[in-house]
Design an enzyme around this catalytic site. Structure first.
Site, mmCIF file in Angstrom:
data_model
loop_
_atom_site.group_PDB
_atom_site.id
_atom_site.type_symbol
_atom_site.label_atom_id
_atom_site.label_comp_id
_atom_site.label_asym_id
_atom_site.label_seq_id
_atom_site.Cartn_x
_atom_site.Cartn_y
_atom_site.Cartn_z
ATOM 1 C CB SER A 141 43.339 43.003 44.690
ATOM 2 O OG SER A 141 42.975 41.923 45.503
ATOM 3 C CG PHE A 239 38.019 52.837 45.122
ATOM 4 C CD1 PHE A 239 37.718 51.525 44.766
ATOM 5 C CD2 PHE A 239 39.328 53.272 44.971
ATOM 6 C CE1 PHE A 239 38.691 50.658 44.264
ATOM 7 C CE2 PHE A 239 40.319 52.418 44.473
ATOM 8 C CZ PHE A 239 39.995 51.109 44.120
ATOM 9 N NE ARG A 271 32.230 17.260 74.485
ATOM 10 C CZ ARG A 271 31.717 16.055 74.233
ATOM 11 N NH1 ARG A 271 30.412 15.862 74.281
ATOM 12 N NH2 ARG A 271 32.518 15.046 73.944
ATOM 13 C CG ASP A 339 39.976 24.250 69.177
ATOM 14 O OD1 ASP A 339 40.516 23.211 68.780
ATOM 15 O OD2 ASP A 339 40.140 24.722 70.321
ATOM 16 C CG LEU A 341 30.826 23.915 69.497
ATOM 17 C CD1 LEU A 341 31.265 25.213 70.146
ATOM 18 C CD2 LEU A 341 29.823 24.220 68.387
ATOM 19 C CD GLU A 366 32.354 45.407 49.850
ATOM 20 O OE1 GLU A 366 32.953 46.497 49.728
ATOM 21 O OE2 GLU A 366 31.215 45.191 49.417
ATOM 22 N N GLY A 367 37.832 44.303 49.400
ATOM 23 C CA GLY A 367 39.233 44.539 49.748
ATOM 24 C C GLY A 367 39.692 43.436 50.674
ATOM 25 C CG PHE A 386 48.677 48.995 46.557
ATOM 26 C CD1 PHE A 386 47.554 48.197 46.400
ATOM 27 C CD2 PHE A 386 48.677 49.952 47.553
ATOM 28 C CE1 PHE A 386 46.458 48.351 47.226
ATOM 29 C CE2 PHE A 386 47.590 50.117 48.382
ATOM 30 C CZ PHE A 386 46.476 49.312 48.216
HETATM 31 C C1 LIG Z 1 31.100 35.416 47.641
HETATM 32 C C2 LIG Z 1 31.696 36.649 47.001
HETATM 33 C C3 LIG Z 1 30.897 37.725 46.691
HETATM 34 C C4 LIG Z 1 31.428 38.839 46.020
HETATM 35 N N1 LIG Z 1 30.599 39.880 45.656
HETATM 36 C C5 LIG Z 1 31.071 40.852 44.835
HETATM 37 C C6 LIG Z 1 30.196 41.843 44.277
HETATM 38 O O1 LIG Z 1 28.986 41.879 44.580
HETATM 39 N N2 LIG Z 1 30.694 42.741 43.385
HETATM 40 C C7 LIG Z 1 32.007 42.733 43.015
HETATM 41 O O2 LIG Z 1 32.387 43.571 42.199
HETATM 42 N N3 LIG Z 1 32.875 41.835 43.553
HETATM 43 C C8 LIG Z 1 32.440 40.886 44.436
HETATM 44 N N4 LIG Z 1 33.294 39.935 44.950
HETATM 45 C C9 LIG Z 1 34.687 39.934 44.498
HETATM 46 C C10 LIG Z 1 35.690 40.368 45.564
HETATM 47 O O3 LIG Z 1 35.582 41.727 45.814
HETATM 48 C C11 LIG Z 1 37.078 39.937 45.095
HETATM 49 O O4 LIG Z 1 37.132 38.525 45.229
HETATM 50 C C12 LIG Z 1 38.208 40.609 45.875
HETATM 51 O O5 LIG Z 1 38.312 41.956 45.504
HETATM 52 C C13 LIG Z 1 39.552 39.916 45.662
HETATM 53 O O6 LIG Z 1 39.819 39.759 44.314
HETATM 54 P P1 LIG Z 1 40.279 38.334 43.745
HETATM 55 O O7 LIG Z 1 39.368 37.303 44.280
HETATM 56 O O8 LIG Z 1 40.421 38.468 42.284
HETATM 57 O O9 LIG Z 1 41.684 38.059 44.412
HETATM 58 P P2 LIG Z 1 43.101 38.625 43.916
HETATM 59 O O10 LIG Z 1 43.026 40.097 43.686
HETATM 60 O O11 LIG Z 1 43.602 37.778 42.810
HETATM 61 O O12 LIG Z 1 43.982 38.371 45.228
HETATM 62 C C14 LIG Z 1 44.454 37.066 45.575
HETATM 63 C C15 LIG Z 1 45.431 37.207 46.752
HETATM 64 O O13 LIG Z 1 46.506 38.063 46.381
HETATM 65 C C16 LIG Z 1 46.626 39.130 47.310
HETATM 66 N N5 LIG Z 1 47.055 40.352 46.618
HETATM 67 C C17 LIG Z 1 46.489 40.973 45.552
HETATM 68 N N6 LIG Z 1 47.171 42.089 45.234
HETATM 69 C C18 LIG Z 1 48.197 42.178 46.138
HETATM 70 C C19 LIG Z 1 49.238 43.122 46.366
HETATM 71 N N7 LIG Z 1 49.379 44.227 45.611
HETATM 72 N N8 LIG Z 1 50.102 42.887 47.382
HETATM 73 C C20 LIG Z 1 49.960 41.802 48.177
HETATM 74 N N9 LIG Z 1 48.993 40.885 48.032
HETATM 75 C C21 LIG Z 1 48.118 41.077 47.022
HETATM 76 C C22 LIG Z 1 45.239 39.297 47.905
HETATM 77 O O14 LIG Z 1 45.294 39.913 49.188
HETATM 78 C C23 LIG Z 1 44.780 37.849 47.980
HETATM 79 O O15 LIG Z 1 45.307 37.251 49.140
HETATM 80 C C24 LIG Z 1 32.804 38.866 45.691
HETATM 81 C C25 LIG Z 1 33.622 37.783 46.073
HETATM 82 C C26 LIG Z 1 33.081 36.691 46.713
HETATM 83 C C27 LIG Z 1 33.987 35.547 47.087
#
Ligand SMILES: Cc1cc2nc3c(=O)[nH]c(=O)nc-3n(C[C@H](O)[C@H](O)[C@H](O)COP(=O)(O)OP(=O)(O)OC[C@H]3O[C@@H](n4cnc5c(N)ncnc54)[C@H](O)[C@@H]3O)c2cc1C
Length: 389
Positions: A141, A239, A271, A339, A341, A366-367, A386
């Site tokens: 993130s 971004f 059903r 649910d 189903l 994507e956020g 943030f």
């Molecule tokens: C199948 C898949 C495909 C993907 N494809 C791509 C890709 O092609 N390219 C790429 O670059 N990335 C890709 N991603 C990565 C994706 O964009 C990230 O997983 C996403 O940005 C979240 O980051 P993270 O998983 O590290 O979670 P984290 O950032 O660790 O977040 C974990 C939790 O903490 C919360 N959190 C984080 N910061 C805060 C805050 N400041 N305040 C409150 N809550 C917060 C989040 O909302 C979440 O609930 C992909 C992910 C998946 C699962």
């Protein structure tokens, strides 16, 4: 009946004839060529790469970009394409989103003329696949904290770091890699086969199984100076691309929700329990009505956002609001359909559980849902939350 349309408010009237035609051709492709294979791909954890040329033929890749072999369609037409692809599977839409809205857009918006000529026509034609490396194992993130480094070396650059969760990673001919030169984030085009670049697929996913997700390792990867995206500096580069892909997700998620709703509606009518169809019980109707209401609102949000984008006035915060809303309701609809189903909701005879699991990813990438809450919250209050729990 799990395919077809949901148009409770006559929204088709808001679409231009060519937008409806585009939607019809992609829907027919999904029904004929995707649905027969997608459950197997999901089970086998593989992307149906043989569909790439057909997707290219339909103008799916970079559909809303102008020039360089791209279709130059309206943003609403592009959104409708994403909606139809995701009605099939979120993994299919992810592949197209990453190709068009992340990798191609990065080159189209920030690349040199030479980079555009080299890559965009090939990518539009599906002969070259792209990926977008922003996320790292320890930075999702908060990509501004990335650790991948770019250092000048003679006339070129040397890249080192690890990118994780990268869609299309191991099948890419070109990776858009974001790395820090000092404190400035820059974008680089790294070609397949460049020494030091390796990709390893992430297996064991329960979500988006019909999509390739990889880790990219860059060990002193040497690229020429022509590999840098000359116009991109800072987080605004990545971004701007995410904003395009998020826009597509706004539409796409409603496609997945539509499939879940239509499946649940059809199932509930057929059903029988307690001597009447499930659809005849008030509690079941309440679920179906909630689904169709949220789909209708989501469609309106997507359409309006598309027209704002076509007019050039769409703001990133508006995209955040719609991504947050439409994916959130799609996930809720998928869970409700699951649910309705009953036990049949957990087997792959029906598409619902696959969509439900897929949407967990769509809610995160994507956020995340909460990150978009913070973006809209900052926009309406003027206060940045943030860093606050
Ligand atoms: C199948 C898949 C495909 C993907 N494809 C791509 C890709 O092609 N390219 C790429 O670059 N990335 C890709 N991603 C990565 C994706 O964009 C990230 O997983 C996403 O940005 C979240 O980051 P993270 O998983 O590290 O979670 P984290 O950032 O660790 O977040 C974990 C939790 O903490 C919360 N959190 C984080 N910061 C805060 C805050 N400041 N305040 C409150 N809550 C917060 C989040 O909302 C979440 O609930 C992909 C992910 C998946 C699962």
């Amino acid at each position: 009946m799990t395919t077809g349309d949901v148009d409770y408010y006559g929204l088709d009237e808001l679409l231009a004839e060519d937008e409806r035609m585009t939607r019809a051709s992609v829907r027919s492709f999904v029904e004929r060529e995707v649905l027969p294979v997608i459950e197997r791909c999901h089970a086998e954890e593989r992307f149906p790469t043989d569909l790439v040329p057909r997707m290219a033929e339909l103008g799916v890749f970079g559909a809303n970009l102008e020039g360089y072999g791209c279709a130059g369609l309206s943003n609403v037409a592009y959104g409708l394409i994403m909606q139809e692809l995701e009605a099939g599977d979120s993994g299919l839409r992810s592949m197209a989103s990453v190709q068009g809205s992340l990798a191609m857009y990065a080159i189209w918006r920030w690349g040199s003329e030479e980079q555009k000529r080299r890559w965009l026509p090939e990518m539009a034609a599906g002969r070259a696949i792209g990926c977008f490396g922003l996320t790292e194992p320890d930075h999702g993130s908060d990509p501004g904290a990335m650790e991948t480094r770019a250092r000048r070396d003679g006339a070129g650059w040397v890249l080192s770091g690890t990118k994780r969760w990268i869609t299309n990673g191991s099948i890419s001919d070109v990776a858009v890699v974001w790395a820090k030169d000092g404190e400035t984030i820059r974008g680089f085009l790294v070609e397949k086969g460049t020494p030091g670049l390796s990709a390893r697929d992430i297996k064991g996913k329960f979500s988006l199984r019909a999509s390739i997700t990889s880790e990219l390792v860059l060990e002193d990867v040497r690229v020429p100076s022509s590999a840098i995206l000359p116009e991109a500096r800072g987080l605004g580069g990545p971004f701007s691309c995410l904003n395009q892909a998020r826009y597509g997700i706004v539409w796409g998620a409603i496609g997945a929700a539509r499939t879940c709703y239509l499946t649940a509606l059809s199932y509930a009518k057929e059903r029988t329990q307690f001597d009447r169809p499930l659809a005849g019980f008030q509690l079941v109707q309440a679920k179906l009505v909630h689904m169709v209401s949220e789909i209708t609102k989501g469609q309106l949000l997507a359409w309006r956002l598309g027209r704002l984008k076509d007019a050039g006035t769409m703001r990133p915060e508006q995209v955040s609001l719609a991504k947050r809303n439409n994916v959130g309701v799609a996930l809720e609809i998928a869970r409700l359909a699951r649910d309705v189903l009953g036990a049949n909701g957990i087997v792959n005879e029906y598409p619902v559980i696959r969509h439900m699991l897929n949407l967990e990813t769509v809610n995160t990438y994507e956020g995340t849902h909460d990150i978009h809450t913070l973006i809209v919250g900052r926009d309406i209050t003027g206060l940045d939350a943030f860093g606050i729990g």
